[in-house]
Design an enzyme around this catalytic site. Structure first.
Site, mmCIF file in Angstrom:
data_model
loop_
_atom_site.group_PDB
_atom_site.id
_atom_site.type_symbol
_atom_site.label_atom_id
_atom_site.label_comp_id
_atom_site.label_asym_id
_atom_site.label_seq_id
_atom_site.Cartn_x
_atom_site.Cartn_y
_atom_site.Cartn_z
ATOM 1 N N SER A 8 0.835 -1.207 0.000
ATOM 2 C CA SER A 8 0.000 0.000 0.000
ATOM 3 C C SER A 8 0.870 1.258 0.000
ATOM 4 C CB SER A 8 -0.896 -0.009 1.237
ATOM 5 O OG SER A 8 -1.488 1.258 1.397
ATOM 6 N N HIS A 33 -1.381 -1.272 -4.130
ATOM 7 C CA HIS A 33 -2.652 -0.898 -3.506
ATOM 8 C C HIS A 33 -2.680 0.611 -3.243
ATOM 9 C CE1 HIS A 33 -6.226 -1.939 -1.028
ATOM 10 N NE2 HIS A 33 -5.800 -1.014 -0.179
ATOM 11 N N ASP A 35 -4.977 3.632 -1.500
ATOM 12 C CA ASP A 35 -6.081 3.939 -0.591
ATOM 13 C C ASP A 35 -6.598 5.344 -0.843
ATOM 14 O OD1 ASP A 35 -6.288 1.570 1.114
ATOM 15 O OD2 ASP A 35 -4.210 2.050 1.634
ATOM 16 N N MET A 37 -9.147 8.114 0.153
ATOM 17 C CA MET A 37 -10.005 8.483 1.301
ATOM 18 C C MET A 37 -10.513 9.901 1.111
ATOM 19 S SD MET A 37 -7.713 6.991 4.432
ATOM 20 C CE MET A 37 -6.781 5.455 4.277
ATOM 21 N N HIS A 66 -8.599 1.124 -3.737
ATOM 22 C CA HIS A 66 -9.548 0.895 -2.637
ATOM 23 C C HIS A 66 -10.153 2.243 -2.273
ATOM 24 C CE1 HIS A 66 -9.941 -0.202 1.944
ATOM 25 N NE2 HIS A 66 -11.116 -0.082 1.357
ATOM 26 N N MET A 68 -12.362 4.548 -0.181
ATOM 27 C CA MET A 68 -13.063 4.764 1.079
ATOM 28 C C MET A 68 -13.709 6.138 0.973
ATOM 29 S SD MET A 68 -9.992 3.159 3.285
ATOM 30 C CE MET A 68 -8.958 3.227 1.829
ATOM 31 N N MET A 137 -11.833 -6.128 5.505
ATOM 32 C CA MET A 137 -11.019 -5.203 6.300
ATOM 33 C C MET A 137 -10.684 -5.852 7.646
ATOM 34 S SD MET A 137 -10.505 -2.498 4.445
ATOM 35 C CE MET A 137 -9.461 -1.826 5.741
ATOM 36 N N ASP A 175 -7.039 -6.615 4.313
ATOM 37 C CA ASP A 175 -6.399 -5.299 4.377
ATOM 38 C C ASP A 175 -6.388 -4.773 5.807
ATOM 39 O OD1 ASP A 175 -5.491 -2.730 3.888
ATOM 40 O OD2 ASP A 175 -7.173 -2.142 2.615
HETATM 41 C C1 DX5 Z 1 -6.415 1.262 5.924
HETATM 42 C C2 DX5 Z 1 -6.067 1.034 4.485
HETATM 43 C C3 DX5 Z 1 -4.963 0.074 4.299
HETATM 44 C C4 DX5 Z 1 -3.633 0.516 4.880
HETATM 45 C C5 DX5 Z 1 -3.021 -0.718 5.487
HETATM 46 O O1 DX5 Z 1 -7.450 2.149 5.985
HETATM 47 O O2 DX5 Z 1 -7.189 0.546 3.759
HETATM 48 O O3 DX5 Z 1 -4.811 -0.311 2.945
HETATM 49 O O4 DX5 Z 1 -2.752 1.033 3.925
HETATM 50 O O5 DX5 Z 1 -1.901 -0.342 6.218
HETATM 51 P P1 DX5 Z 1 -1.140 -1.379 7.181
HETATM 52 O O6 DX5 Z 1 -0.672 -2.523 6.316
HETATM 53 O O7 DX5 Z 1 -0.017 -0.553 7.734
HETATM 54 O O8 DX5 Z 1 -2.132 -1.818 8.217
HETATM 55 ZN ZN ZN Z 2 -6.768 -0.334 1.639
#
Ligand code: DX5
Ligand code: ZN
Length: 221
Positions: A8, A33, A35, A37, A66, A68, A137, A175
């Site tokens: 990620s 990956h 993220d 947000m 991904h 969010m 998750m 994840d």
């Molecule tokens: C959390 C994200 C993850 C995050 C995971 O909200 O969706 O993808 O990057 O990070 P680690 O591997 O550090 O838990």
């Molecule tokens: Zn994620």
């Protein structure tokens, strides 16, 4: 089933992104990956399509997005154009989930749904046929570096049984909090794709960190 690691970029050093991605790729990472947000669906704000476009030039690996965000449907075309390979969103974030999954596929991306720790598997039961990926998750989304929530393992087991009973070959991705110590349980439970932020980019040697995750699953590298 083979293990797929999706580092990620949330935990990467953005000033050295090219170098860090190359190291992860050299270690055998299969996906990248990202993220996304929006500060509303989750209490944090991160990247958008410009980063996907930049990543497209930096790596040949498929980009696993991904989202969010509330109303992810507004971003399907933009992310497809930007070069995303996987488009995963949360079912609570939109009203017409099945329609959006179909639109994601029409745009040539794999369609994924993500379930928060408190979200039941029942939220995806009626759309199993429309899914290429189910993201479980194992932390509450919003931040990297959190601890793996053990209950995710049993949910993955039930998710695999659900997919199997419906003849689905969809990927199960997990994840949050994945490390060399925690990866084995979700792998044994039926997950095949592992997001890892801190456990890859928080390490001095991301290539070795990816290898370590695969070794922890019992996969020789
Ligand atoms: C959390 C994200 C993850 C995050 C995971 O909200 O969706 O993808 O990057 O990070 P680690 O591997 O550090 O838990
Ligand atoms: Zn994620």
């Amino acid at each position: 089933m083979t293990v797929r690691i999706a580092p990620s970029v949330l935990s990467a050093d953005l000033g050295r992104l090219k170098e860090q991605l190359a190291a992860a790729e050299q270690g055998g990472a299969e996906w990248v990956h990202v993220d996304v947000m929006d500060g509303r669906f989750v209490p944090n704000l991160t990247f958008g399509a410009p980063l996907i476009r930049a990543l497209r030039k930096l790596t040949a690996l498929p980009i696993d997005v991904h989202l969010m965000v509330l109303e992810p449907e507004h971003f399907i075309d933009e992310y497809a154009d930007a070069g995303a390979a996987v488009f995963t969103f949360h079912p609570e974030a939109t009203v017409h989930v099945q329609r959006q999954l179909a639109r994601v596929r029409e745009r040539g991306m794999r369609a994924g749904l993500a379930l928060n720790p408190a979200s039941p598997l029942g939220l995806v039961e009626e759309v199993v046929e429309d899914l290429d990926l189910l993201l479980i998750m194992s932390v509450n989304p919003g931040f990297g570096g959190q601890r793996y929530i053990e209950a995710a393992t049993d949910k993955i087991r039930r998710a695999r049984a659900l997919l199997q009973s419906r003849g689905s070959a969809a990927t199960i991705e997990v994840d949050g909090g994945i490390t060399a110590d925690t990866i084995r349980a979700p792998w044994s439970a039926g997950a095949d794709t592992f997001v890892a932020g801190t456990a890859v980019f928080g390490e001095a040697d991301p290539a070795e960190a990816v290898r370590r995750l695969k070794r922890a699953c019992g996969t020789a590298v």
